[in-house]
Design an enzyme around this catalytic site. Structure first.
Site, mmCIF file in Angstrom:
data_model
loop_
_atom_site.group_PDB
_atom_site.id
_atom_site.type_symbol
_atom_site.label_atom_id
_atom_site.label_comp_id
_atom_site.label_asym_id
_atom_site.label_seq_id
_atom_site.Cartn_x
_atom_site.Cartn_y
_atom_site.Cartn_z
ATOM 1 N N HIS A 112 0.795 -1.038 -0.197
ATOM 2 C CA HIS A 112 0.046 -0.094 0.167
ATOM 3 C C HIS A 112 0.749 1.140 0.166
ATOM 4 C CE1 HIS A 112 -4.006 -1.534 0.034
ATOM 5 N NE2 HIS A 112 -3.437 -2.389 0.799
ATOM 6 N N SER A 139 -0.081 -1.290 -6.245
ATOM 7 C CA SER A 139 0.077 -2.361 -7.233
ATOM 8 C C SER A 139 1.056 -2.144 -8.395
ATOM 9 C CB SER A 139 -1.035 -3.302 -7.534
ATOM 10 O OG SER A 139 -1.499 -3.711 -6.426
ATOM 11 N N LYS A 165 -15.265 -10.564 -8.978
ATOM 12 C CA LYS A 165 -14.123 -11.438 -9.650
ATOM 13 C C LYS A 165 -13.436 -12.435 -8.571
ATOM 14 C CE LYS A 165 -10.212 -9.230 -9.548
ATOM 15 N NZ LYS A 165 -9.170 -10.139 -8.973
ATOM 16 N N ASP A 166 -13.207 -11.871 -6.991
ATOM 17 C CA ASP A 166 -12.674 -12.623 -6.252
ATOM 18 C C ASP A 166 -13.568 -13.883 -5.735
ATOM 19 O OD1 ASP A 166 -10.356 -11.102 -6.192
ATOM 20 O OD2 ASP A 166 -10.824 -10.029 -4.269
ATOM 21 N N GLU A 186 8.735 -33.380 -0.401
ATOM 22 C CA GLU A 186 7.428 -32.855 -1.043
ATOM 23 C C GLU A 186 7.560 -32.413 -2.447
ATOM 24 O OE1 GLU A 186 3.672 -33.240 0.881
ATOM 25 O OE2 GLU A 186 4.975 -34.819 0.037
#
Length: 241
Positions: A168, A172, A194-195, A238
């Site tokens: 922040h 972005s 969207k999420d 793994e």
């Protein structure tokens, strides 16, 4: 998705810890007890184990996108550094968590990986003995790993908060070079929709993995109790390592 995944892992991990016994004589049995006798214990364990895999999938996608978009460049250098620290801590948390079921691959994977630290000049061998709490991977090692596996996710969550704070600071990165401080759109309904769609798609895929092929991403040798006298044919980490 990473945020939701981390919260799910912490909640399932806390619940599993209530029934787990960090003792070499009882660890494998306590995991079987969770799977067979605790109400919905099998579901909690499969969510936790496979949730670690999905967490790594999302992180690798996240890192790949940031490399592709050049999000590591100034002024977001600190954001990238915190992200790398989170990734390293996450790998450590996943590794020590894999040791806890105390199956064959848990024991021998821990033996191989911790022995790599002996390559550190001068202090290597002493450092390995310090981590083991003795001269082999045994009860003190399992106790230490359980304590750390319980503690590290909370440190991870704190680092995620600092990661978001650093994000922040400069906003972005945009691959088209458009400043994120202008031409904004409302969070709701655009991002919430969207999420939500993304979450539902992942939830369906995750549900299919848990209910139909819950052991697909694990190693079958870890369903055998740990035996320091029998070495597995192939000691492998793994898949996400």
């Amino acid at each position: 998705m990473l945020g939701v995944n981390l919260v799910v892992l912490i909640i399932t991990g806390l619940t599993l810890a209530m029934h787990y016994t960090p003792n070499t004589a009882l660890a494998f049995t306590s995991v079987e007890h969770i799977m067979r006798e605790v109400n919905n214990g099998w579901l909690l364990r499969y969510i936790h184990a496979n949730g670690a895999s999905t967490f790594f999938i999302f992180v690798y996608l996240h890192i790949s996108r940031n490399l592709f978009y050049g999000s590591f460049r100034s002024p977001r250098g600190m954001l990238w550094v915190i992200g790398v620290v989170i990734f390293i801590l996450m790998m450590a948390t996943a590794f020590i968590g894999y040791v806890l079921p105390w199956g064959q691959m848990s024991l021998w994977g821990a033996t191989v990986i911790t022995n790599l630290l002996s390559a550190i000049p001068w202090l290597g061998n002493d450092f390995v003995v310090f981590i083991w709490g003795g001269f082999s991977v045994d009860n003190p090692t399992l106790n230490r790993f359980f304590s750390l596996h319980y503690l590290l996710p909370f440190i991870l969550a704190a680092l995620v908060c600092t990661h978001l704070m650093a994000l922040h600071q400069d906003g972005s990165n945009n691959p088209e070079g458009i400043a994120s401080s202008s031409d904004r759109i409302r969070f709701h309904p655009y991002y919430t929709t969207k999420d939500l769609v993304g979450f539902l798609v992942v939830a369906v895929l995750f549900g299919m993995l848990i209910f139909y092929t819950p052991n697909a991403l694990g190693h079958p040798d870890n369903s055998i109790p740990a035996n320091p006298l029998v070495t597995p044919h192939s000691i492998v980490p793994e898949w996400y390592f």
